[in-house]
Design a protein around this motif. Structure first.
Motif, PDB file in Angstrom:
ATOM      1  N   PRO A 221      39.198  43.591  41.435  1.00  0.00           N
ATOM      2  CA  PRO A 221      39.630  42.542  42.379  1.00  0.00           C
ATOM      3  C   PRO A 221      38.478  41.706  42.913  1.00  0.00           C
ATOM      4  CG  PRO A 221      39.654  44.689  43.453  1.00  0.00           C
ATOM      5  CD  PRO A 221      39.332  44.943  42.009  1.00  0.00           C
TER       6      PRO A 221
ATOM      7  N   SER B  76      43.025  38.475  40.478  1.00  0.00           N
ATOM      8  CA  SER B  76      42.793  39.910  40.258  1.00  0.00           C
ATOM      9  C   SER B  76      43.037  40.716  41.528  1.00  0.00           C
ATOM     10  CB  SER B  76      41.368  40.146  39.739  1.00  0.00           C
ATOM     11  OG  SER B  76      40.403  39.653  40.645  1.00  0.00           O
ATOM     12  N   THR B  77      42.766  40.120  42.685  1.00  0.00           N
ATOM     13  CA  THR B  77      43.031  40.821  43.942  1.00  0.00           C
ATOM     14  C   THR B  77      44.533  40.984  44.161  1.00  0.00           C
ATOM     15  OG1 THR B  77      40.986  39.996  44.931  1.00  0.00           O
ATOM     16  CG2 THR B  77      42.688  40.763  46.443  1.00  0.00           C
TER      17      THR B  77
ATOM     18  N   TYR C 156      45.645  43.781  41.857  1.00  0.00           N
ATOM     19  CA  TYR C 156      45.212  45.073  42.388  1.00  0.00           C
ATOM     20  C   TYR C 156      46.078  45.500  43.573  1.00  0.00           C
ATOM     21  CZ  TYR C 156      42.483  48.334  45.191  1.00  0.00           C
ATOM     22  OH  TYR C 156      42.090  49.405  45.946  1.00  0.00           O
TER      23      TYR C 156
END
Length: 668
Positions: free
Chosen positions: A166, A171-172, A175
């Protein structure tokens, strides 16, 4: 309606219902997979021959891992395992596969790991990475540079493995969503259905080896574009001037290619060379008795593909036939030769036999008290070059404990050159060239060598990188027989070092990069070399930047034009750098395994030498990583029985209903 068409009618209805309900059932997630790679003899990486799904289960420790493998947790259900990178070992992966209850792995990387997870990490590489393609391939007992290496990168897994780190908005979000689903399952004790499950698809088309997949058209050569540059714009192969070479690798390697960074290993060495080149650009290097040549090689992790091809091309005769090709040369009318198709013949202006000495910067960011180690192939041949580096180090730092360069052989153990050294490719051709490879390690590669966790500026010694760049620039200038008084004035720009490291590691859209590109919204870029396109080779962002930067610091102004907006505003052979037309001897060079050859007449890639680099990457179906709610197997069985009964009842109802209506309403 004919009764025989009824099943097809039901199928169409089912498809329509499935399409409309899909977003309510599944949540598709962006993914970063481990993929399959091949060479002349085998395959490595990840491949899932069939789709699979499983309940999401978070393994947080080795004890939990052992309990799961021993069958002390869970039922007969299948699982998608979420685990930290510290638990991603060959033994653990094989143990999980052996249970028959695991259909895929989701690996949490640096920003998703706890601080305690970073203890006792080991490199995922083998004991001597790339050694089968290097200078010491025939040694009976090569030095073990990576004694704790897991050999993870050279293994093959018939299971999908995805990574999550992340570090940006997307991507965070992924996640956070995955961890939310895991927490949901934890709250339900993993046995109170419905539970959150994950669906994996990671089908790789290539199989067996590179020769087989190339013949079938199911893989492509791994490679990219190297960059070479010199301030000697008028360099010629027959000008009788020798060459001092500064070099570094350009890209890196890890399990998850889209997440590959190599901050401490490859990026630091590249930044050191770029900083040295910029320092040398502030003094006159065009009229020295020797040429200075900068090289940044691509695909070095894949059998030294970039450096070996460069050495091969500058040391062997070039024959242009201009015969017909299966595919039009992508460089069009500007190509100096269409068969073989090349963008420039400038590489023939570099005389391999005139290479006087080589200085290479490897991993130079993780020093202990500012200590660097100078590795050589032959002590007698290269000790004077090491001594020159030490002498210049002393001129910028009176306190050797703060910044120092030591011969790696000072303990009387000659380990020779470490893995990943592009210098090996040159010494394979001519072993008596004085050459030094400088690194931050003496005996072992380090736990983050080619690791997905080598992706941060934290803990990196940027000050020492700057001092080493200064030392390297001074030594290079003197090796080219420059004036001592001028060498004393050469100093690397430490602010530039910091900016380059920040831009190339974590923020490619940084303010410094705006000097060269109009980029925005790009944080991290992958440092994996990618695949090489023979039909239309195009530089990735990293080599494109290196090309532009070196063209800037080695250029001279156009004699006829000044300002420009694009290259079209400049004369032929000139480039538009920082809105100025310039002349430069800076070029790209193809980088793919020398065991491969592109057949211009057929348009196919062939293996010509299986002992050299033949790395390819498999083609694949779009990887799938999606979550959904799953019911227990008992409930699924009930739903199946009810569905079958409902289908039978529907068919019977239609059959007898049709007979009834025919009889009642006398319908033929």
């Amino acid at each position: 309606m004919c009764l025989c068409l009824f099943p097809f009618f039901l199928l169409k209805i089912a498809e329509d219902i499935g399409s409309s309900l899909y977003p309510y059932i599944y949540t598709n997630l962006n993914n970063w997979p481990c993929v399959r790679l091949l060479n002349a003899t085998n395959t490595i990486g990840c491949h899932a021959p069939k789709t699979g799904s499983g309940v999401l289960y978070h393994v947080k420790s080795q004890n939990q891992m052992d309990d799961f493998v021993a069958g002390q947790f869970g039922s007969s259900d299948t699982y998608g395992i979420v685990l930290g990178y510290n638990l991603l070992t060959r033994d653990n992966i094989n143990a999980l596969q052996s249970t028959g209850r695991v259909n895929g792995l989701i690996v949490l990387l640096r920003e998703a790991m706890n601080q305690n997870d970073f203890q006792n990490l080991h490199s995922p590489e083998e004991n001597c990475p790339n050694c089968q393609f290097g200078l010491y391939a025939d040694d009976d007992d090569p030095y073990n540079w990576n004694p704790q290496g897991q050999n993870l990168l050279e293994s093959e897994f018939e299971i999908p493995i995805f990574g999550i780190n992340p570090v940006n908005k997307i991507s965070t979000q992924i996640y956070n969503f995955v961890m939310k689903t895991v927490e949901y399952n934890e709250e339900k004790g993993y046995d109170n259905y419905p539970l959150q499950a994950v669906d994996f698809e990671l089908f790789m088309w290539a199989a067996m080896n590179s020769e087989t997949c190339l013949r079938r058209g199911w893989c492509e050569a791994i490679g990219g574009l190297s960059v070479y540059s010199t301030p000697s714009v008028d360099i010629q192969a027959d000008d009788k001037k020798t060459i001092v070479m500064l070099t570094a690798g350009m890209d890196s390697r890890s399990l998850f290619h889209d997440l590959t960074n190599g901050a401490g290993h490859d990026v630091s060495g590249l930044v050191g060379i770029l900083a040295a080149a910029e320092a040398l650009s502030r003094v006159d290097t065009t009229n020295l008795p020797k040429h200075i040549l900068y090289t940044a090689f691509s695909a070095e992790s894949w059998g030294y593909a970039g450096s070996q091809r460069f050495v091969q091309d500058i040391s062997q005769p070039f024959t242009c036939t201009n015969e017909s090709r299966a595919v039009t040369c992508p460089y069009g009318s500007n190509a100096p030769c269409t068969n073989p198709c090349v963008r420039t013949l400038d590489f023939k202006r570099i005389n391999f036999d005139q290479i006087d000495s080589i200085i290479e910067l490897g991993s130079i960011s993780m020093t202990t008290n500012g200590e660097y180690w100078a590795h050589v192939d032959d002590i007698k041949t290269s000790e004077s070059l090491v001594a020159s580096l030490q002498q210049q180090q002393n001129t910028i730092n009176s306190n050797a404990s703060i910044f120092s360069i030591h011969p790696a052989y000072e303990d009387n153990v000659q380990r020779k050159l470490p893995p990943g050294s592009s210098t090996m490719s040159f010494l394979k051709q001519k072993q008596n060239i004085p050459a030094v490879v400088i690194t931050d390690f003496q005996k072992e590669l380090g736990s983050l060598y080619n690791s997905d966790l080598d992706d941060t500026l934290k803990g990196l010694d940027l000050s020492s990188i700057c001092q080493l760049a200064t030392t390297t620039a001074k030594t290079t200038y003197l090796q080219a027989q420059g004036n001592t008084s001028v060498a004393e004035q050469i100093t690397a720009n430490c602010t530039l070092v910091e900016s380059l490291m920040d831009c190339l590691v974590s923020n490619f859209s940084c303010s410094f990069m705006q000097n060269y590109f109009n980029v925005s919204g790009i944080t991290r870029i992958s440092h994996y070399s990618s695949i090489f396109s023979f039909r239309n080779p195009q530089p990735q962002l990293l080599p494109r930047f290196v090309f532009t930067f070196l063209a800037d610091v080695t250029s001279r102004s156009s004699p006829t034009l000044s300002s420009c907006a694009t290259i079209q505003d400049c004369n032929q052979g000139e480039y538009c750098i920082k809105k100025q037309c310039v002349q430069t001897f800076t070029n790209y060079h193809d980088a793919y395994g020398t065991g491969l050859k592109y057949d211009e007449s057929s348009g196919k890639v062939l293996i010509i030498d299986s002992t050299k680099s033949t790395w390819t990457e498999s083609t694949w179906n779009t990887p799938v990583f999606r979550t959904f709610l799953v019911t227990s197997k008992t409930q699924q069985a009930i739903e199946l029985v009810v569905g079958v009964l409902w289908t039978v009842i529907s068919i019977v109802t239609v059959f007898y209903g049709k007979r009834y209506f025919k009889k009642t309403f006398k319908i033929e």
